[in-house]
Design a protein around this motif. Structure first.
Motif, PDB file in Angstrom:
ATOM      1  N   GLU A 178      -9.330   1.464  13.063  1.00 20.10           N
ATOM      2  CA  GLU A 178      -8.797   2.118  11.860  1.00 20.10           C
ATOM      3  C   GLU A 178      -7.657   3.084  12.221  1.00 20.10           C
ATOM      4  OE1 GLU A 178     -11.812   3.166   8.590  1.00 20.10           O
ATOM      5  OE2 GLU A 178     -11.259   5.062   9.545  1.00 20.10           O
ATOM      6  N   HIS A 223      -4.642   1.158  13.186  1.00 13.15           N
ATOM      7  CA  HIS A 223      -3.973   0.676  11.990  1.00 13.15           C
ATOM      8  C   HIS A 223      -3.117   1.783  11.368  1.00 13.15           C
ATOM      9  CE1 HIS A 223      -3.337  -2.168   8.851  1.00 13.15           C
ATOM     10  NE2 HIS A 223      -3.858  -1.404   7.905  1.00 13.15           N
ATOM     11  N   MET A 224      -3.655   2.962  11.381  1.00 16.45           N
ATOM     12  CA  MET A 224      -2.948   4.116  10.809  1.00 16.45           C
ATOM     13  C   MET A 224      -1.687   4.434  11.613  1.00 16.45           C
ATOM     14  SD  MET A 224      -3.642   5.952   8.249  1.00 16.45           S
ATOM     15  CE  MET A 224      -2.248   6.837   7.595  1.00 16.45           C
ATOM     16  N   ARG A 225      -1.809   4.380  12.927  1.00  9.91           N
ATOM     17  CA  ARG A 225      -0.643   4.662  13.789  1.00  9.91           C
ATOM     18  C   ARG A 225       0.441   3.616  13.585  1.00  9.91           C
ATOM     19  NH1 ARG A 225      -4.723   5.897  17.787  1.00  9.91           N
ATOM     20  NH2 ARG A 225      -4.887   8.157  17.930  1.00  9.91           N
ATOM     21  N   LEU A 239       3.275   4.408   2.997  1.00 12.55           N
ATOM     22  CA  LEU A 239       1.973   4.270   3.674  1.00 12.55           C
ATOM     23  C   LEU A 239       0.965   3.573   2.766  1.00 12.55           C
ATOM     24  CD1 LEU A 239       1.609   7.690   5.546  1.00 12.55           C
ATOM     25  CD2 LEU A 239       1.884   5.441   6.562  1.00 12.55           C
ATOM     26  N   LEU A 295      -0.789   0.277   3.986  1.00 10.50           N
ATOM     27  CA  LEU A 295      -2.240   0.285   4.226  1.00 10.50           C
ATOM     28  C   LEU A 295      -2.998  -0.496   3.151  1.00 10.50           C
ATOM     29  CD1 LEU A 295      -2.572   4.022   5.252  1.00 10.50           C
ATOM     30  CD2 LEU A 295      -2.785   2.056   6.757  1.00 10.50           C
ATOM     31  N   ILE A 298      -8.659   0.836   2.177  1.00 13.32           N
ATOM     32  CA  ILE A 298      -9.129   2.228   2.084  1.00 13.32           C
ATOM     33  C   ILE A 298     -10.427   2.255   1.298  1.00 13.32           C
ATOM     34  CG2 ILE A 298      -8.538   4.541   1.306  1.00 13.32           C
ATOM     35  CD1 ILE A 298      -5.638   3.844   1.615  1.00 13.32           C
ATOM     36  N   VAL A 336      -4.772   8.266   1.321  1.00  7.82           N
ATOM     37  CA  VAL A 336      -3.895   8.118   2.491  1.00  7.82           C
ATOM     38  C   VAL A 336      -3.955   9.377   3.341  1.00  7.82           C
ATOM     39  CG1 VAL A 336      -1.495   7.868   3.235  1.00  7.82           C
ATOM     40  CG2 VAL A 336      -2.355   6.460   1.386  1.00  7.82           C
ATOM     41  N   LEU A 360      -7.007   9.534   5.301  1.00  5.74           N
ATOM     42  CA  LEU A 360      -6.900   8.643   6.464  1.00  5.74           C
ATOM     43  C   LEU A 360      -6.069   9.280   7.575  1.00  5.74           C
ATOM     44  CD1 LEU A 360      -6.379   4.968   5.289  1.00  5.74           C
ATOM     45  CD2 LEU A 360      -8.056   5.810   6.899  1.00  5.74           C
ATOM     46  N   LEU A 361      -4.984   9.944   7.141  1.00  2.60           N
ATOM     47  CA  LEU A 361      -4.118  10.605   8.128  1.00  2.60           C
ATOM     48  C   LEU A 361      -4.882  11.694   8.871  1.00  2.60           C
ATOM     49  CD1 LEU A 361      -0.758  10.996   6.160  1.00  2.60           C
ATOM     50  CD2 LEU A 361      -1.013   9.878   8.366  1.00  2.60           C
TER      51      LEU A 361
END
Lengths: 185, 269
Positions: A120, A123-125, A174, A178, A184, B11, B14-15
């Motif tokens: 996860e 994926h965010m990076r 984002l 995402l 999410i 978001v 998540l960050l």
């Protein structure tokens, strides 16, 4: 940063004369933050340490040529680190992040859960990597480092309104990347 | 709007998960600091103590302060100098000659204009074009005389002499032309003469001196026209007649160089 502007200026003046004590203080004070910043974006301990070393080396080079900041040293160092991260993104193709042993601090956590969590973050990076450099810097400083808009604006040499616009567009991008409806949850 | 806000929140959540970072290794950190201070020490020994004293910013104007390149190109320099010289000589004199073409008899550049006309005559490629050019130049002189008379000025003897020279030159060319083009060239010259005669007949003088000059000019043109008419009666003129014709021209010249106006000058109020 607890130091007042006057203290910082005094420190920077000494640093210009390559005062070892002043430089040591600067390193102690700022290197942990730079490390965290680099690690959050690069996801690799060694790469983050390299980024810290190169950031401070570039600062010394700037001092040698009579450059370097007179104030807002933290913002200056973060900008160097941000450029180095961007360079690293350009040089290296995105790869899947391996399971980092240092993250396994909780022995009770199940390995499957930890692996899922790492995927996860990976994926965010990757999502952050697809932003423009300015958008990434705003998002990183605002949401990862917890800076106020005014401070981010000073760091980018842009008005606060521009920073807000960058932040808005970055979050939009984002969201698209995402795909929150699917991932999410 | 609310949906977007919610999505933004998700978001951001998540960050925030990225905030979790491992503890930095103290040994690595200490080593990093040591290396940093060593670098600073090395750098500080390599530079002068006061940075301001160092000579900086001397390349602010690279175009001025750029040192001359060691490699010289003498051939290029020579060619460049020749080109510049040619541009100055040809370009400058060419411009002057071009400017002289619009000058009048009283202007300083008029002599240059006459010289350029002589050069043009010398460069004419054929007898036909030479006649055409001489006729054109005679028309130009007539026009200059007309302009001066209209402005109340008296045309100089030199100007009338120049007109006579061009007319005689045209006359000779018209009769010395090759047999196949002689008739055509004669008629062309005659047309030009008639045109000039007509032009001068329309001019009116406003002073006795101007009237005398006008009469001389008319006479000059009329005499050449008469010669043309007489000689044109024979379709082809043999060379010996041309010689006679030249003698006739000389006679005309002698008459016109010292014009005597026997009739009393008209009175002007």
């Amino acid at each position: 940063m607890s130091k007042t502007l006057r203290d910082e200026r005094e420190l920077l003046s000494k640093a210009r004369l390559f005062d070892q004590e002043a430089l040591g203080e600067i390193y102690d004070h700022h290197s942990p933050g730079i490390f965290r910043y680099a690690y959050r974006l690069l996801g690799n301990h060694d790469l983050a340490e390299e980024c810290v070393a190169e950031t401070f080396a570039r600062y010394l080079k700037a001092l040698r040529t009579g450059g370097g900041p007179n104030d807002h040293l933290q913002a200056y160092l973060y900008r160097i680190a941000h450029n180095l991260v961007t360079d690293s993104y350009r040089r290296n193709a995105p790869v899947s992040i391996e399971l980092d042993e240092r993250l396994v601090s909780n022995s009770e956590a199940q390995p499957e859960r930890q692996s899922e969590r790492n995927a996860e973050l990976d994926h965010m990076r990757l999502a952050l990597r697809s932003l423009t450099p300015d958008q990434r810097l705003v998002v990183s400083l605002k949401f990862l480092e917890g800076w106020e808009n005014e401070r981010v604006a000073a760091s980018l040499n842009k008005p606060v309104g521009a920073v807000k616009a960058l932040q808005h567009r970055a979050l939009q991008a984002l969201r698209r990347i995402l795909d929150p409806k699917d991932s999410i949850q | 709007m609310n949906e977007a806000f919610e999505e933004d929140k998700q978001v951001i959540e998540l960050l925030e998960r990225l905030k979790a970072t491992p503890e930095r290794d103290t040994a690595t950190s200490a080593n990093g600091k040591k290396v940093f201070l060593q670098q600073a020490e090395e750098i500080s020994q390599r530079v002068s103590p006061v940075a301001v004293v160092r000579h900086k910013g001397w390349m602010l104007f690279p175009a001025i302060s750029k040192p001359a390149t060691r490699e010289r190109k003498p051939m290029f320099t020579l060619v460049r100098q020749m080109i510049i010289l040619a541009v100055f000589i040809l370009g400058g004199s060419g411009l002057t000659v071009a400017a002289a073409q619009t000058s009048g008899p009283d202007d300083a550049l008029y002599q240059l204009k006459l010289m350029s006309e002589n050069t043009l005559m010398m460069l004419a490629p054929s007898a036909k074009s030479e006649l055409s050019l001489a006729t054109h130049l005679a028309e130009r002189r007539t026009s200059e005389i007309q302009t001066q008379l209209a402005a109340g000025e008296v045309p100089s003897e030199a100007l009338q002499l120049a007109l006579r020279q061009r007319l005689d030159q045209s006359l000779q060319l018209a009769f010395s032309a090759p047999a196949d083009t002689q008739v055509q060239m004669r008629s062309k010259f005659m047309e030009a003469l008639k045109q000039q005669q007509q032009t001068m007949n329309q001019v009116q003088a406003i002073s006795p001196d101007a009237e005398a000059a006008l009469l001389r000019t008319r006479e000059l043109i009329n005499e050449r026209l008469q010669v043309m008419q007489q000689l044109s009666e024979s379709p082809m003129v043999p060379p010996n007649q041309i010689q006679n014709q030249n003698q006739f021209q000389n006679q005309i010249q002698n008459q016109t160089l010292t014009p005597v106006i026997e009739s009393p000058a008209p009175r002007y109020n």
